[in-house]
Write a protein that holds these residues in place. Structure first.
Motif, PDB file in Angstrom:
ATOM      1  N   ASP A 264       0.812  -1.219   0.000  1.00  0.00           N
ATOM      2  CA  ASP A 264       0.000   0.000   0.000  1.00  0.00           C
ATOM      3  C   ASP A 264       0.845   1.269   0.000  1.00  0.00           C
ATOM      4  N   LEU A 265       2.145   1.142   0.204  1.00  0.00           N
ATOM      5  CA  LEU A 265       3.026   2.310   0.189  1.00  0.00           C
ATOM      6  C   LEU A 265       3.582   2.596  -1.203  1.00  0.00           C
ATOM      7  N   ILE A 266       3.347   1.695  -2.159  1.00  0.00           N
ATOM      8  CA  ILE A 266       3.917   1.800  -3.497  1.00  0.00           C
ATOM      9  C   ILE A 266       2.927   2.488  -4.439  1.00  0.00           C
ATOM     10  N   ASP A 267       3.394   3.516  -5.168  1.00  0.00           N
ATOM     11  CA  ASP A 267       2.539   4.254  -6.102  1.00  0.00           C
ATOM     12  C   ASP A 267       2.634   3.736  -7.530  1.00  0.00           C
ATOM     13  N   ARG A 268       3.723   3.060  -7.858  1.00  0.00           N
ATOM     14  CA  ARG A 268       3.924   2.586  -9.227  1.00  0.00           C
ATOM     15  C   ARG A 268       4.951   1.467  -9.189  1.00  0.00           C
ATOM     16  N   ALA A 269       4.826   0.522 -10.089  1.00  0.00           N
ATOM     17  CA  ALA A 269       5.803  -0.564 -10.190  1.00  0.00           C
ATOM     18  C   ALA A 269       6.286  -0.685 -11.619  1.00  0.00           C
ATOM     19  N   GLU A 270       7.570  -0.963 -11.775  1.00  0.00           N
ATOM     20  CA  GLU A 270       8.168  -1.219 -13.081  1.00  0.00           C
ATOM     21  C   GLU A 270       8.839  -2.584 -13.045  1.00  0.00           C
ATOM     22  N   ALA A 271       8.371  -3.495 -13.909  1.00  0.00           N
ATOM     23  CA  ALA A 271       9.000  -4.810 -14.041  1.00  0.00           C
ATOM     24  C   ALA A 271      10.141  -4.699 -15.049  1.00  0.00           C
ATOM     25  N   VAL A 272      11.328  -5.116 -14.644  1.00  0.00           N
ATOM     26  CA  VAL A 272      12.537  -4.886 -15.445  1.00  0.00           C
ATOM     27  C   VAL A 272      13.173  -6.222 -15.832  1.00  0.00           C
ATOM     28  N   PRO A 273      13.403  -6.466 -17.124  1.00  0.00           N
ATOM     29  CA  PRO A 273      14.104  -7.689 -17.538  1.00  0.00           C
ATOM     30  C   PRO A 273      15.519  -7.732 -16.961  1.00  0.00           C
ATOM     31  N   ASP A 274      15.991  -8.926 -16.649  1.00  0.00           N
ATOM     32  CA  ASP A 274      17.344  -9.051 -16.093  1.00  0.00           C
ATOM     33  C   ASP A 274      18.398  -8.462 -17.021  1.00  0.00           C
ATOM     34  N   ALA A 275      18.255  -8.697 -18.309  1.00  0.00           N
ATOM     35  CA  ALA A 275      19.242  -8.162 -19.263  1.00  0.00           C
ATOM     36  C   ALA A 275      19.244  -6.643 -19.253  1.00  0.00           C
ATOM     37  N   ALA A 276      18.074  -6.036 -19.073  1.00  0.00           N
ATOM     38  CA  ALA A 276      17.994  -4.577 -18.984  1.00  0.00           C
ATOM     39  C   ALA A 276      18.703  -4.071 -17.733  1.00  0.00           C
ATOM     40  N   SER A 277      18.535  -4.794 -16.616  1.00  0.00           N
ATOM     41  CA  SER A 277      19.206  -4.399 -15.371  1.00  0.00           C
ATOM     42  C   SER A 277      20.725  -4.427 -15.526  1.00  0.00           C
ATOM     43  N   LEU A 278      21.243  -5.507 -16.109  1.00  0.00           N
ATOM     44  CA  LEU A 278      22.697  -5.636 -16.250  1.00  0.00           C
ATOM     45  C   LEU A 278      23.255  -4.632 -17.244  1.00  0.00           C
ATOM     46  N   ALA A 279      22.504  -4.383 -18.329  1.00  0.00           N
ATOM     47  CA  ALA A 279      22.947  -3.397 -19.312  1.00  0.00           C
ATOM     48  C   ALA A 279      22.951  -2.000 -18.713  1.00  0.00           C
ATOM     49  N   ALA A 280      21.894  -1.653 -17.987  1.00  0.00           N
ATOM     50  CA  ALA A 280      21.808  -0.328 -17.371  1.00  0.00           C
ATOM     51  C   ALA A 280      22.930  -0.127 -16.354  1.00  0.00           C
ATOM     52  N   ALA A 281      23.251  -1.180 -15.607  1.00  0.00           N
ATOM     53  CA  ALA A 281      24.352  -1.086 -14.644  1.00  0.00           C
ATOM     54  C   ALA A 281      25.674  -0.793 -15.340  1.00  0.00           C
ATOM     55  N   ARG A 282      25.905  -1.415 -16.501  1.00  0.00           N
ATOM     56  CA  ARG A 282      27.138  -1.185 -17.246  1.00  0.00           C
ATOM     57  C   ARG A 282      27.211   0.239 -17.772  1.00  0.00           C
ATOM     58  N   VAL A 283      26.119   0.717 -18.350  1.00  0.00           N
ATOM     59  CA  VAL A 283      26.111   2.080 -18.885  1.00  0.00           C
ATOM     60  C   VAL A 283      26.328   3.085 -17.766  1.00  0.00           C
ATOM     61  N   LEU A 284      25.648   2.894 -16.649  1.00  0.00           N
ATOM     62  CA  LEU A 284      25.793   3.819 -15.532  1.00  0.00           C
ATOM     63  C   LEU A 284      27.214   3.786 -14.980  1.00  0.00           C
ATOM     64  N   SER A 285      27.796   2.609 -14.875  1.00  0.00           N
ATOM     65  CA  SER A 285      29.183   2.500 -14.385  1.00  0.00           C
ATOM     66  C   SER A 285      30.130   3.303 -15.264  1.00  0.00           C
ATOM     67  N   GLU A 286      29.937   3.218 -16.575  1.00  0.00           N
ATOM     68  CA  GLU A 286      30.797   3.949 -17.507  1.00  0.00           C
ATOM     69  C   GLU A 286      30.602   5.454 -17.369  1.00  0.00           C
ATOM     70  N   ARG A 287      29.363   5.888 -17.198  1.00  0.00           N
ATOM     71  CA  ARG A 287      29.085   7.327 -17.138  1.00  0.00           C
ATOM     72  C   ARG A 287      29.450   7.947 -15.794  1.00  0.00           C
ATOM     73  N   LEU A 288      29.376   7.153 -14.730  1.00  0.00           N
ATOM     74  CA  LEU A 288      29.721   7.673 -13.409  1.00  0.00           C
ATOM     75  C   LEU A 288      31.198   7.496 -13.069  1.00  0.00           C
ATOM     76  N   GLY A 289      31.836   6.504 -13.708  1.00  0.00           N
ATOM     77  CA  GLY A 289      33.213   6.194 -13.356  1.00  0.00           C
ATOM     78  C   GLY A 289      33.327   5.418 -12.071  1.00  0.00           C
ATOM     79  N   ARG A 290      32.252   4.726 -11.681  1.00  0.00           N
ATOM     80  CA  ARG A 290      32.298   3.847 -10.508  1.00  0.00           C
ATOM     81  C   ARG A 290      31.423   2.632 -10.771  1.00  0.00           C
ATOM     82  N   SER A 291      31.811   1.520 -10.212  1.00  0.00           N
ATOM     83  CA  SER A 291      31.154   0.256 -10.519  1.00  0.00           C
ATOM     84  C   SER A 291      29.799   0.146  -9.837  1.00  0.00           C
ATOM     85  N   CYS A 292      28.811  -0.381 -10.579  1.00  0.00           N
ATOM     86  CA  CYS A 292      27.447  -0.522 -10.067  1.00  0.00           C
ATOM     87  C   CYS A 292      26.979  -1.964 -10.247  1.00  0.00           C
TER      88      CYS A 292
END
Length: 370
Positions: A264-292
Motif C-alpha cells: 500500500d506504500l507503493i505508487d507505481r511498479a516497473e518490471a525490469v528484464p534481467d538483461a535490462a538491469s545488467l545493461a543499465a548497470a554497465r552504462v551507468l558504471s561507464e558514465r559515473l566512473g564507478r562500478s554498479c
C-alpha cells in the motif's frame, strides 16, 4: 565480549547487551553518511536524477543499514545474547553485513544462501568470520535457516519478516531522512519520485512511511525484476508466489511476497528484464566512473522510464534512486561474458536503449523498438 551462559534478565547479560549496543553505536559514529550523487541528464535539462551511493558503507552495500538495525532490534528485544549463534537467510549482501556485526560483537554467524550466490560475497562473509551454509534453490533458505537456528540453539534473524519493523521509519538517521536532508539545497528539494527495489521490502517500507509521516508529495516507485512476485502482487493482491522462474539480480525480487513488503506504500511498479538491469548497470558504471551492481541497473531502468514520462508531460522535478552495491561483487557472475552466454543473456540492445535515454531523451523501453 564474553559472559557466562545466563538467563537474559541477569545483571551480567544486561551489561553485555548494553556493551554490545554501545559497540554498534560507536561503529556507526565512526562512519560517515553515504553520498548523494547527481547524474548528468543532458537530454532532460529540467529534470535531475540523483543516486544515493550505498556502496560506500563499511560492508559495501545498502544492507549495512538493515544489518545494523536487525542486530539492535535483536539485542534490545532480548533475542541476542553473549553466546547466541546468529543465523540468516540471505542472497548474500545482508549476510555480508550481518557477518561484520557478528564479528564486531564476537558472535558466531551462519549465512544460509542459494548455492548460486556470487563467489565474491561468499569470500566477504568468511573474511568476517561467518560460515556459509548452501541450499540448492532460493526458496529453501527460509526453512533451512529456521531449522539450523533451532539446532544450534541460536537466533534466526529473519530479515524478511523483521526488516520493516527493525528500522525507525520516523527518522533516527534512516535512509529516508538522509536522502531528504541531502536534497534540501537542490533546485527541486522534494523529489517527485523515489525509485527503489525490494528484497525484504524494508527499504521501501521505511521510505514510504517517512514520506507519509512528513506529509510529502513524493511518490514511490518499485523497481522489480520481471521474475519477482512483488509487482504481480501489486497488480493482484491474491498473487503471493511467483511462477517458478527466478531472477539473477541478487538482493532484490523474491519468489514469495515477504512479510516486510508493504504494497500500500507503493505508487507505481516497473518490471525490469534481467538483461535490462545488467545493461543499465554497465552504462551507468561507464558514465559515473564507478562500478554498479545489477540491482542499481534495475533502479536506473525504472527511473529512466519515469523521467521519460515526466518529460513527455512537460513536468520538471527530481528523481532519486539507489546505488545499492558495487559491480565488483559480481565479477564471477554478471560481469563474466561466459556466465552471461551460458544463460543466453544478450545485453547490447538494452545498452543501446539506455544510451539513447541519456543522449537523446528516449524512453528506454521505446528505444528497444527503434
Amino acid at each position: 565480549m564474553s559472559a557466562e551462559c545466563e538467563p537474559p534478565g541477569t545483571a551480567r547479560t544486561r551489561r553485555w547487551i548494553a556493551e554490545a549496543v554501545e559497540t554498534i553505536e560507536a561503529d556507526f559514529n565512526r562512519s560517515a553518511d553515504t553520498h548523494l550523487l547527481r547524474v548528468p541528464l543532458p537530454a532532460f535539462p529540467h529534470i535531475t536524477l540523483y543516486l544515493k551511493d550505498e556502496s560506500t558503507h563499511p560492508t559495501g552495500s545498502l544492507k549495512h543499514r538493515l544489518a545494523r538495525s536487525l542486530f539492535l532490534y535483536g539485542l534490545c528485544s532480548g533475542r541476542i545474547g553473549p553466546h547466541t549463534t546468529v543465523v540468516e537467510a540471505s542472497s548474500g549482501s545482508t549476510a555480508v553485513s550481518e557477518a561484520y556485526f557478528a564479528q564486531l560483537l564476537g558472535l558466531p554467524f551462519v549465512a544460509v544462501m542459494p548455492r548460486a550466490t556470487s563467489a565474491e560475497k561468499v569470500v566477504q562473509i568468511t573474511r568476517y568470520g561467518g560460515r556459509c551454509h548452501f541450499v540448492e534453490t532460493p526458496c529453501a533458505v527460509y526453512a533451512e535457516a529456521e531449522q539450523l537456528a533451532a539446532a544450534l540453539d541460536g537466533h534466526y534473524m529473519d530479515q524478511f519478516t523483521f526488516a520493516e519493523r527493525a528500522t525507525d521509519w520516523r527518522g533516527n538517521n534512516n535512509i529516508a531522512e538522509s536522502i531528504f536532508a541531502q536534497m534540501a539545497r537542490e533546485v527541486h528539494p522534494i523529489p517527485a519520485w523515489v525509485v527503489v527495489g525490494a528484497g525484504t521490502g524494508g527499504t521501501s517500507a521505511t521510505i514510504g512511511r517517512f514520506i507519509r509521516y512528513r506529509r510529502l508529495a513524493t511518490r514511490l516507485c518499485l523497481a522489480d525484476p520481471e521474475a519477482s512476485v512483488f509487482h504481480r502482487h501489486l497488480a493482484d493482491r491474491s498473487v503471493r508466489l511467483a511462477d517458478g522462474r527466478s531472477s539473477i539480480i541478487e538482493g532484490i525480487g523474491r519468489g514469495r511476497c515477504e512479510p516486510s513488503f508493504l504494497p500500500d506504500l507503493i505508487d507505481r511498479a516497473e518490471a525490469v528484464p534481467d538483461a535490462a538491469s545488467l545493461a543499465a548497470a554497465r552504462v551507468l558504471s561507464e558514465r559515473l566512473g564507478r562500478s554498479c551492481g545489477g540491482s542499481t541497473g534495475t533502479n536506473l531502468w525504472a527511473a529512466a522510464r519515469i523521467i521519460a514520462d515526466m518529460s513527455a508531460r512537460g513536468e520538471t522535478g527530481s528523481v532519486v534512486t539507489l546505488l545499492c552495491d558495487s559491480g565488483e561483487r559480481y565479477r564471477s557472475t554478471h560481469l563474466d561474458p561466459r556466465w552471461l552466454a551460458e544463460r543466453d543473456l544478450v545485453l547490447d540492445p538494452y545498452r543501446a536503449a539506455v544510451d539513447a535515454f541519456f543522449d537523446r531523451g528516449l524512453c528506454p523501453a521505446a528505444a528497444l523498438s527503434v
